[in-house]
Write a protein that holds these residues in place. Structure first.
Motif, PDB file in Angstrom:
ATOM      1  N   UNK A  91       0.843  -1.194   0.000  1.00  0.00           N
ATOM      2  CA  UNK A  91       0.000   0.000   0.000  1.00  0.00           C
ATOM      3  C   UNK A  91       0.876   1.240   0.000  1.00  0.00           C
ATOM      4  N   UNK A  92       0.323   2.335  -0.484  1.00  0.00           N
ATOM      5  CA  UNK A  92       1.041   3.602  -0.543  1.00  0.00           C
ATOM      6  C   UNK A  92       0.364   4.614   0.371  1.00  0.00           C
ATOM      7  N   UNK A  93       1.167   5.319   1.145  1.00  0.00           N
ATOM      8  CA  UNK A  93       0.617   6.348   2.026  1.00  0.00           C
ATOM      9  C   UNK A  93       0.318   7.594   1.199  1.00  0.00           C
ATOM     10  N   UNK A  94      -0.881   8.101   1.369  1.00  0.00           N
ATOM     11  CA  UNK A  94      -1.312   9.309   0.666  1.00  0.00           C
ATOM     12  C   UNK A  94      -1.276  10.494   1.617  1.00  0.00           C
ATOM     13  N   UNK A  95      -0.928  11.634   1.072  1.00  0.00           N
ATOM     14  CA  UNK A  95      -1.045  12.895   1.791  1.00  0.00           C
ATOM     15  C   UNK A  95      -2.172  13.647   1.094  1.00  0.00           C
ATOM     16  N   UNK A  96      -3.312  13.687   1.776  1.00  0.00           N
ATOM     17  CA  UNK A  96      -4.507  14.290   1.195  1.00  0.00           C
ATOM     18  C   UNK A  96      -4.532  15.770   1.557  1.00  0.00           C
ATOM     19  N   UNK A  97      -4.563  16.593   0.520  1.00  0.00           N
ATOM     20  CA  UNK A  97      -4.565  18.040   0.696  1.00  0.00           C
ATOM     21  C   UNK A  97      -6.000  18.568   0.699  1.00  0.00           C
ATOM     22  N   UNK A  98      -6.177  19.762   1.230  1.00  0.00           N
ATOM     23  CA  UNK A  98      -7.497  20.396   1.204  1.00  0.00           C
ATOM     24  C   UNK A  98      -7.998  20.495  -0.235  1.00  0.00           C
ATOM     25  N   UNK A  99      -7.110  20.905  -1.130  1.00  0.00           N
ATOM     26  CA  UNK A  99      -7.408  20.852  -2.564  1.00  0.00           C
ATOM     27  C   UNK A  99      -6.995  19.447  -3.011  1.00  0.00           C
ATOM     28  N   UNK A 100      -7.978  18.551  -3.119  1.00  0.00           N
ATOM     29  CA  UNK A 100      -7.698  17.134  -3.363  1.00  0.00           C
ATOM     30  C   UNK A 100      -6.820  16.913  -4.585  1.00  0.00           C
ATOM     31  N   UNK A 101      -6.894  17.796  -5.570  1.00  0.00           N
ATOM     32  CA  UNK A 101      -6.092  17.632  -6.783  1.00  0.00           C
ATOM     33  C   UNK A 101      -4.597  17.763  -6.499  1.00  0.00           C
ATOM     34  N   UNK A 102      -4.232  18.278  -5.339  1.00  0.00           N
ATOM     35  CA  UNK A 102      -2.830  18.437  -4.955  1.00  0.00           C
ATOM     36  C   UNK A 102      -2.333  17.288  -4.066  1.00  0.00           C
ATOM     37  N   UNK A 103      -3.153  16.285  -3.844  1.00  0.00           N
ATOM     38  CA  UNK A 103      -2.792  15.139  -3.000  1.00  0.00           C
ATOM     39  C   UNK A 103      -1.687  14.318  -3.660  1.00  0.00           C
ATOM     40  N   UNK A 104      -0.856  13.685  -2.817  1.00  0.00           N
ATOM     41  CA  UNK A 104       0.273  12.904  -3.321  1.00  0.00           C
ATOM     42  C   UNK A 104       0.299  11.525  -2.676  1.00  0.00           C
ATOM     43  N   UNK A 105       1.058  10.612  -3.300  1.00  0.00           N
ATOM     44  CA  UNK A 105       1.312   9.298  -2.732  1.00  0.00           C
ATOM     45  C   UNK A 105       2.817   9.090  -2.652  1.00  0.00           C
ATOM     46  N   UNK A 106       3.239   8.316  -1.661  1.00  0.00           N
ATOM     47  CA  UNK A 106       4.652   8.045  -1.425  1.00  0.00           C
ATOM     48  C   UNK A 106       5.018   6.724  -2.102  1.00  0.00           C
ATOM     49  N   UNK A 107       5.732   6.804  -3.225  1.00  0.00           N
ATOM     50  CA  UNK A 107       6.156   5.604  -3.934  1.00  0.00           C
ATOM     51  C   UNK A 107       7.463   5.043  -3.376  1.00  0.00           C
ATOM     52  N   UNK A 108       8.188   5.827  -2.604  1.00  0.00           N
ATOM     53  CA  UNK A 108       9.503   5.421  -2.089  1.00  0.00           C
ATOM     54  C   UNK A 108       9.400   4.491  -0.882  1.00  0.00           C
TER      55      UNK A 108
END
Length: 142
Positions: A91-108
């Motif tokens: 699984x990948x940890x997501x960082x969910x931003x207030x503006x969802x379009x700016x959310x990221x996932x940690x592939x490392x």
């Protein structure tokens, strides 16, 4: 076991949902016990990794199945000593931003779970994987 969760209130957690992290999540060394929670309305590609020790500690996880960019990481040596032998989920940890379009996932640093043993770990991959990869780029290509 009843636990208080950050996003779902009080829940009954079955033993099959509980995990022990022999190697804790990076930066959260004091916490070793978690449960994986799903919201049926969102499907099985999104989950919450809820600490069973601290109600406010919860991570949003995204299945590696949503990554369309050829993400097939080589797991580090010694993984079996952390999560045990057998099949595991990544699984990948997501960082969910207030503006969802700016959310990221940690592939490392994926989270690896072996449901047979009940062990999990976060690992650091050798390859050149970004820590902040745009989630929306992946969602748009699904």
């Amino acid at each position: 076991m009843k636990v208080q969760t950050r996003d779902f209130g009080e829940l009954e957690i079955e033993s099959g949902q509980m995990l022990h992290f022999r190697q804790p999540l990076f930066g959260f060394d004091a916490y070793h016990h978690y449960a994986v929670l799903h919201d049926p309305d969102l499907g099985m590609d999104i989950a919450w990794l809820q600490s069973l020790e601290e109600a406010d500690l919860c991570f949003v996880l995204v299945s590696t199945q949503v990554v369309q960019s050829g993400y097939q990481p080589q797991m580090p040596a010694g993984l079996e000593s952390l999560v045990g032998e057998g099949e595991y989920e990544c699984w990948l940890i997501a960082v969910v931003q207030e503006d969802f379009t700016q959310s990221t996932i940690n592939l490392k640093s994926p989270v690896v779970i072996n449901w047979k043993t009940g062990f999990g770990a976060q690992v650091i991959l050798e390859g050149d994987y970004p820590v902040r990869y745009p989630l929306m780029e992946e969602a748009a290509s699904c």
